[in-house]
Scaffold this motif. Structure first.
Motif, PDB file in Angstrom:
ATOM      1  N   TYR A  93      -4.354 -10.776  12.648  1.00 16.86           N
ATOM      2  CA  TYR A  93      -4.680  -9.353  12.781  1.00 16.86           C
ATOM      3  C   TYR A  93      -3.425  -8.489  12.619  1.00 16.86           C
ATOM      4  N   LEU A  94      -2.326  -8.929  13.248  1.00 14.64           N
ATOM      5  CA  LEU A  94      -1.094  -8.133  13.165  1.00 14.64           C
ATOM      6  C   LEU A  94      -0.585  -8.085  11.726  1.00 14.64           C
ATOM      7  N   ARG A  95      -0.760  -9.201  11.005  1.00 15.43           N
ATOM      8  CA  ARG A  95      -0.360  -9.221   9.592  1.00 15.43           C
ATOM      9  C   ARG A  95      -1.153  -8.202   8.806  1.00 15.43           C
ATOM     10  N   LEU A  96      -2.458  -8.132   9.103  1.00 13.85           N
ATOM     11  CA  LEU A  96      -3.315  -7.170   8.394  1.00 13.85           C
ATOM     12  C   LEU A  96      -2.840  -5.741   8.658  1.00 13.85           C
ATOM     13  N   VAL A  97      -2.478  -5.448   9.927  1.00 13.09           N
ATOM     14  CA  VAL A  97      -2.049  -4.086  10.262  1.00 13.09           C
ATOM     15  C   VAL A  97      -0.834  -3.692   9.430  1.00 13.09           C
ATOM     16  N   VAL A  98       0.168  -4.588   9.402  1.00 11.75           N
ATOM     17  CA  VAL A  98       1.394  -4.230   8.680  1.00 11.75           C
ATOM     18  C   VAL A  98       1.148  -4.197   7.174  1.00 11.75           C
ATOM     19  N   GLU A  99       0.294  -5.089   6.676  1.00  8.75           N
ATOM     20  CA  GLU A  99       0.006  -5.074   5.238  1.00  8.75           C
ATOM     21  C   GLU A  99      -0.667  -3.763   4.834  1.00  8.75           C
ATOM     22  N   GLU A 100      -1.626  -3.310   5.657  1.00  9.49           N
ATOM     23  CA  GLU A 100      -2.323  -2.065   5.309  1.00  9.49           C
ATOM     24  C   GLU A 100      -1.396  -0.856   5.456  1.00  9.49           C
ATOM     25  N   LEU A 101      -0.499  -0.907   6.471  1.00 15.91           N
ATOM     26  CA  LEU A 101       0.490   0.174   6.609  1.00 15.91           C
ATOM     27  C   LEU A 101       1.339   0.262   5.356  1.00 15.91           C
ATOM     28  N   SER A 102       1.730  -0.899   4.850  1.00 12.25           N
ATOM     29  CA  SER A 102       2.592  -0.883   3.669  1.00 12.25           C
ATOM     30  C   SER A 102       1.801  -0.431   2.439  1.00 12.25           C
ATOM     31  N   ARG A 103       0.488  -0.699   2.436  1.00  7.89           N
ATOM     32  CA  ARG A 103      -0.337  -0.207   1.321  1.00  7.89           C
ATOM     33  C   ARG A 103      -0.415   1.333   1.362  1.00  7.89           C
ATOM     34  N   ILE A 104      -0.529   1.881   2.595  1.00  7.18           N
ATOM     35  CA  ILE A 104      -0.573   3.343   2.709  1.00  7.18           C
ATOM     36  C   ILE A 104       0.715   3.944   2.158  1.00  7.18           C
ATOM     37  N   HIS A 105       1.848   3.339   2.553  1.00  5.65           N
ATOM     38  CA  HIS A 105       3.116   3.934   2.107  1.00  5.65           C
ATOM     39  C   HIS A 105       3.278   3.793   0.607  1.00  5.65           C
ATOM     40  N   SER A 106       2.797   2.671   0.042  1.00  5.08           N
ATOM     41  CA  SER A 106       2.910   2.478  -1.405  1.00  5.08           C
ATOM     42  C   SER A 106       2.026   3.460  -2.166  1.00  5.08           C
ATOM     43  N   HIS A 107       0.799   3.668  -1.696  1.00 10.55           N
ATOM     44  CA  HIS A 107      -0.115   4.567  -2.403  1.00 10.55           C
ATOM     45  C   HIS A 107       0.358   6.025  -2.302  1.00 10.55           C
ATOM     46  N   LEU A 108       0.895   6.396  -1.118  1.00  6.82           N
ATOM     47  CA  LEU A 108       1.410   7.765  -0.987  1.00  6.82           C
ATOM     48  C   LEU A 108       2.603   7.959  -1.912  1.00  6.82           C
ATOM     49  N   LEU A 109       3.454   6.927  -1.985  1.00  3.69           N
ATOM     50  CA  LEU A 109       4.610   6.985  -2.885  1.00  3.69           C
ATOM     51  C   LEU A 109       4.139   7.138  -4.323  1.00  3.69           C
ATOM     52  N   TRP A 110       3.093   6.375  -4.700  1.00  2.11           N
ATOM     53  CA  TRP A 110       2.605   6.451  -6.079  1.00  2.11           C
ATOM     54  C   TRP A 110       2.001   7.817  -6.375  1.00  2.11           C
TER      55      TRP A 110
END
Lengths: 395, 119
Positions: A93-110
């Motif tokens: 579960y914790l892995r999922l949280v950090v993975e999705e956080l990093s997806r948010i930052h990547s999509h906002l960056l894009w």
């Protein structure tokens, strides 16, 4: 009408990374395109063979700075397959949280980069400002902004204590509110519509034929997401929708990525609410069993693929990484080819190229060069097959 | 034009960035930030696990006088080269006696390479 060639790159202000685009123009219309990505060599796969599995993790995270969480997760899942040990559910579960956080930052960056490519610098500045809230959360959870190294072999590095989880939920509220605003801007702003609608067209058939991955494929209306098709962390327990859009152009890619942000926010909320109790890491020995393992992970840019071959020693015998950008290069060629009523203008090339979220430096590639004869060439798939039967690749 | 309201509101908001290095005090680092490491030699048992997991070969094991630290029975201890450190924190994670701690010090600059050794 005679055509003329315009080379763009490998170093050019419009392109963030070393790529040579060879455009054949007729007036301002692109009639032919070819590109060359062989300007970088980092030797990471070879370097991984000289490091133990535990030493390899910080190196793997440095393949790509932006999707580092996905690379780290893919590496650890891959190596864990070589051990016969179950990973605690809390870690998943914790892995999922950090993975999705990093997806948010990547999509906002894009989103910022895409706005910058079409000359909409205001949105570029604001999305990057809001991305900082997510970066601060990543720093608080993992200890570093960019190279997070959160997922470790056997679990995760640290737990998320309740006070940090509350803070994370508050940040998610901010991100959701801001994303709603950006979606509104993207759908109503005339600048964005004029520059992106009907640009970089990729039909669903072409997307499937060129093996496109990730948001590029989903923006062509094809429902494909590794998180849904082949769940790896806690994705089977945390529900989410696979976002698709059917206009198949750059505009669709903006909408798909923006809508995915809402899904990420909801997934983080659900995961934090249903966080199971228990340990977050198990200790694993330094030597895994012999064998081979293959893992697929949905990185922010698309399907990421890691492969390892172990001899039961401290170090891997072979490690192979295939990043999403390599898979999307075929789709890029299709996007930059004029067809029917979709005519590619030279001014649309940067945003079409930017719409695959390119990361050329992560991409593994091989280019054959004969220094003595001064020539380079490309093998076709049939030639490779023929040569692999004979057991040697070089003439 | 749809962002004009946001633009005018942002004029009256406070600045999102910090003027580093003048406003150094405004840089807020969270707990658990991975910065320059500290080493407590009285806790170290000389097991060399940190040396085995370091990805950038920043840790070297050197001979140690056993009589100085009663806990250290192997006669070896690590020294750390911060110039090579990638701040991954694997040494801190694996240390069984918490003899290594990553502080929140992020400005690691020296005129002499020898100043970047943690002994």
């Amino acid at each position: 009408m005679s055509t003329f060639d315009v080379p763009i790159g490998p170093m050019h202000p419009a392109l963030p990374e070393p790529l040579l685009l060879k455009l054949e123009l007729e007036g301002e219309t692109v009639v032919g395109v070819d590109f060359d990505v062989s300007y970088m060599h980092r030797g990471i796969e070879k370097l991984l063979e000289t490091k133990t599995y535990f030493q390899g993790l910080p190196l793997v995270e440095r393949i790509c700075g932006i999707c580092n969480a996905a690379h780290g997760l893919c590496y650890t899942l891959n190596v864990e397959k070589l051990y016969d040990k179950e990973i605690p559910p809390r870690a998943q579960y914790l892995r999922l949280v950090v993975e999705e956080l990093s997806r948010i930052h990547s999509h906002l960056l894009w989103l910022g980069i895409a706005a910058f490519e079409i000359g909409f610098n205001t949105m570029f500045m604001y999305t990057w400002r809001d991305r900082e809230a997510v970066m601060d959360m990543l720093e608080a959870i993992t200890g570093n902004r960019v190279t997070t190294e959160y997922s470790q072999i056997g679990g995760v590095r640290r737990d998320i204590p309740p006070n940090l989880a509350d803070k994370l939920l508050k940040t998610m509220d901010i991100v959701e509110e801001r994303t709603k605003y950006y979606v509104k801007v993207a759908l109503t702003e005339r600048t964005i519509a004029k520059r992106t609608q009907g640009v970089g067209y990729l039909s669903p058939e072409e997307a499937k034929a060129t093996c496109a991955v990730g948001p590029v494929l989903r923006a062509s209306g094809v429902k494909n997401d590794i998180r849904a098709d082949d769940p790896y962390a806690a994705h089977s327990d945390v529900p989410f929708n696979v976002i698709t859009y059917d206009t198949c152009d750059v505009f669709a890619r903006i909408v798909v990525r923006a809508q995915e942000l809402f899904e990420c926010v909801n997934m983080i909320r659900t995961a934090l609410k249903n966080l199971p109790e228990g340990p977050y890491r198990v200790k694993l020995p330094m030597k895994p069993n012999a064998g081979e393992a293959l893992t697929r992970v949905e990185a922010p840019r698309g399907e990421l693929f890691h492969y390892t071959l172990s001899e039961g020693a401290l170090k891997p015998y072979r490690y192979k990484v295939r990043t999403p950008t390599l898979a999307n290069l075929g789709a890029l060629r299709a996007m930059l080819t004029s067809k029917g009523r979709y005519v590619v203008n030279i001014g649309d090339v940067p945003i079409s190229y930017g719409s695959i979220d390119p990361c050329i430096c992560c991409t593994a590639r091989v280019h054959f060069v004969d220094l003595k004869k001064g020539k380079s060439w490309v093998w076709t798939i049939d030639e490779l097959r023929e040569r692999s039967k004979r057991g040697r690749l070089l003439p | 034009m749809s962002m004009i309201g946001e633009l005018i509101r942002s004029l009256f908001k406070k600045r999102a960035t910090v003027l580093y290095p003048e406003e150094r005090g405004k840089v807020h680092l969270p707990e658990g930030f991975r910065g320059k490491l500290e080493y407590y030699e009285d806790k170290c048992i000389g097991c060399s696990l940190c040396f085995q997991v370091c990805p950038s070969f920043a840790i070297e094991m050197v001979p140690e006088d056993k009589s100085r630290f009663p806990k250290n029975q192997t006669g070896r201890r690590p020294i750390f080269n911060i110039a090579r450190c990638t701040y991954c924190g694997q040494c801190e994670d694996i240390c069984p006696t918490k003899a290594i701690h990553l502080t929140n010090q992020f400005e690691v600059i020296a005129l002499d390479k020898r100043d970047l050794m943690v002994k």
